[in-house]
Design a protein around this motif. Structure first.
Motif, PDB file in Angstrom:
ATOM      1  N   ALA A  56       0.833  -1.200   0.000  1.00 14.15           N
ATOM      2  CA  ALA A  56       0.000   0.000   0.000  1.00 14.15           C
ATOM      3  C   ALA A  56       0.871   1.253   0.000  1.00 14.15           C
ATOM      4  O   ALA A  56       1.845   1.350   0.740  1.00 14.15           O
ATOM      5  CB  ALA A  56      -0.909   0.002   1.223  1.00 14.15           C
ATOM      6  N   VAL A  91       1.585   5.172   0.742  1.00 14.64           N
ATOM      7  CA  VAL A  91       1.191   6.236   1.670  1.00 14.64           C
ATOM      8  C   VAL A  91       1.627   7.551   1.043  1.00 14.64           C
ATOM      9  O   VAL A  91       2.824   7.822   0.936  1.00 14.64           O
ATOM     10  CB  VAL A  91       1.834   6.056   3.054  1.00 14.64           C
ATOM     11  N   THR A 102      -3.591   0.689   6.842  1.00 14.19           N
ATOM     12  CA  THR A 102      -3.705   0.212   5.475  1.00 14.19           C
ATOM     13  C   THR A 102      -4.678  -0.967   5.521  1.00 14.19           C
ATOM     14  O   THR A 102      -5.247  -1.273   6.572  1.00 14.19           O
ATOM     15  CB  THR A 102      -2.341  -0.230   4.903  1.00 14.19           C
ATOM     16  N   ARG A 106      -0.927   1.359  -4.999  1.00 15.33           N
ATOM     17  CA  ARG A 106       0.059   0.354  -4.612  1.00 15.33           C
ATOM     18  C   ARG A 106       1.439   0.716  -5.161  1.00 15.33           C
ATOM     19  O   ARG A 106       1.556   1.356  -6.200  1.00 15.33           O
ATOM     20  CB  ARG A 106      -0.340  -1.024  -5.158  1.00 15.33           C
TER      21      ARG A 106
END
Length: 464
Positions: free
Chosen positions: A149, A151, A164, A274
């Motif tokens: 994931a 950020v 997440t 992603r």
């Protein structure tokens, strides 16, 4: 460090395509090892597809229980015990891990738990989870590295320790107010699930609509469905700063079309895309090139820029679905045996597990226009399918695109059992059948797939 050990094949990462390839090669008599840092079987059975759908199903049961009166069923007050939701999910994951361990044992593929790094071409150094190192030299090397994931670099976001999908699936409590950053697959699925569990939900999406890769009418219908369940949607909204700590008290400062605002919540979930797990493990040093976005550069046979080295799944830029990683396995498997399979022009099925679900195969209207493809469009509201009269699940619609030669170019459905109905259309597309085959097929009554008769009866006549 121990002496180098030679293998016929080494797979880094035990995700879908990698594990099936390892099992196949081991059963064919090749000495094969899989190096996995943590998740036996990859992210799908542990922290992604199956666990999320497990909890989404629990949320759906909560929704049905809350609506029981509509169906003539009397119940008491409905509440959700998140510890039991979590335990049900964990029990499923434990069973899946046990299944994978059995498969390794049965096939003879060796599972090595540790962190891999390439130190030379086709040479892997493994820092074992239990201590120590091993060096593996592979005749064939397969990279199944996956993604993580992302950020976004929003001031204060990382410091807020956001959830997440991994942490969200381990919650044993119900967030009072969950703020979701991102209006794509992960964000929408979790948002609806936690709304049904009982949380207040705010979705913040920087674009003008949800599910931006879908047609505008699909996005509008998703928005209508979520807003009807009491989910707050903030579109065309930029997050400027995050303050506080997720799981306690978090403040999100945003810039909206109506001006700057502050959203106060208890938890924040990041669902903003992603990032491939390709940095810092020696790929470049081993002659394996990356794309500008950090994915492994491959050709249509999934061969990398290094000899005897392949990449599989998301890290290779394949569509981020487990079923596409599985097909990557098939491509590599068959080509290793002298075949000539390619990833070009693959038909990718999409399915978003909101309720009702969204499913698509082939082209959307927007994609057809972008490619200059002339298509006839047929549409049918889901409520026109008689099955919905029995279930009271009537939200959504079906849509099909048909070309001048009567072939089906694409199909989209948002509605009950959309994924299963999509598979029917996909089969017809794979067979190259004209749309009339589904228009005139005898489909069981009353089923959702029966709606395909009516949908394809709505295909406009050819112009001219």
């Amino acid at each position: 460090m121990s002496n180098a050990e030679r293998y016929d094949a080494v797979v880094i990462g035990s995700g879908e395509g990698g594990k099936y390839l390892a099992w196949h090669l081991a059963q064919a008599g090749e000495k094969t090892a899989v190096v996995e840092r943590r998740w036996i079987g990859g992210s799908c059975p542990n922290i992604n597809c199956l666990p999320s759908k497990n909890e989404i199903w629990s949320a759906g049961v909560a929704r049905i229980a809350a609506r029981a009166g509509e169906f003539g069923v009397t119940t008491g007050p409905v509440s959700v015990e998140m510890r039991q939701v979590l335990q049900r999910k964990r029990d499923m994951v434990d069973g899946l891990v046990a299944f994978h361990l059995d498969r390794y044992k049965a096939t003879g593929a060796e599972l090595i738990m540790g962190t891999a790094r390439l130190v030379e071409p086709q040479t892997v150094e493994v820092s074992l989870n239990g201590g120590g190192t091993r060096r593996l030299v592979a005749d064939k090397l397969f990279l199944n590295l996956g993604t993580q994931a992302s950020v976004p670099p929003v001031p204060g976001l990382a410091e807020a320790k956001p959830l997440t999908h991994i942490e969200a699936l381990e919650l044993d409590r119900l967030p009072d107010h969950l703020v979701v950053l991102g209006g794509g697959y992960v964000g929408l699925e979790f948002a609806q699930a936690y709304r049904r569990f009982g949380s207040r939900i705010t979705i913040i999406e920087r674009g003008p609509r949800l599910a931006k890769r879908e047609d505008e009418d699909v996005s509008r219908e998703i928005q209508r469905i979520l807003e009807a369940e009491g989910i707050e949607l903030l579109l065309s909204t930029e997050v400027e700063r995050v303050e506080g700590q997720s799981v306690d008290d978090v403040r999100v400062l945003i810039d909206t079309p109506d001006g700057r605002k502050t959203i106060e919540g208890t938890d924040i979930l990041v669902a903003a895309g992603r990032t491939p797990n390709t940095r810092g493990i020696g790929l470049e040093e081993a002659g394996i090139e990356l794309t500008g976005r950090g994915y492994i550069r491959v050709n249509d046979r999934l061969e990398t820029t290094a000899p005897n080295t392949w990449a599989i799944g998301e890290c290779a830029g394949s569509p981020q679905f487990t079923h596409m990683s599985l097909d990557d396995f098939r491509v590599i498997r068959d080509n290793l045996s002298g075949g000539n399979r390619s990833t070009k022009d693959r038909m990718t099925p999409y399915c978003m597990f909101i309720d009702p679900p969204l499913a698509r195969i082939g082209m959307s209207e927007e994609q057809a226009r972008a490619k200059g493809v002339t298509a006839r469009v047929a549409k049918l509201p889901t409520k026109a399918v008689l099955r919905t009269r029995t279930t009271s699940e009537s939200a959504g619609f079906m849509k099909a695109l048909v070309d001048a030669d009567d072939r089906i170019l694409g199909f989209t459905m948002i509605g009950s059992e959309a994924g299963e109905v999509m598979a029917v259309v996909q089969t017809a597309m794979l067979a190259g059948l004209p749309y009339m085959a589904l228009r005139d097929a005898i489909l069981a009554h009353p089923t959702m797939a029966e709606g395909l008769n009516a949908l394809f009866s709505n295909v406009p006549a050819k112009s001219g």
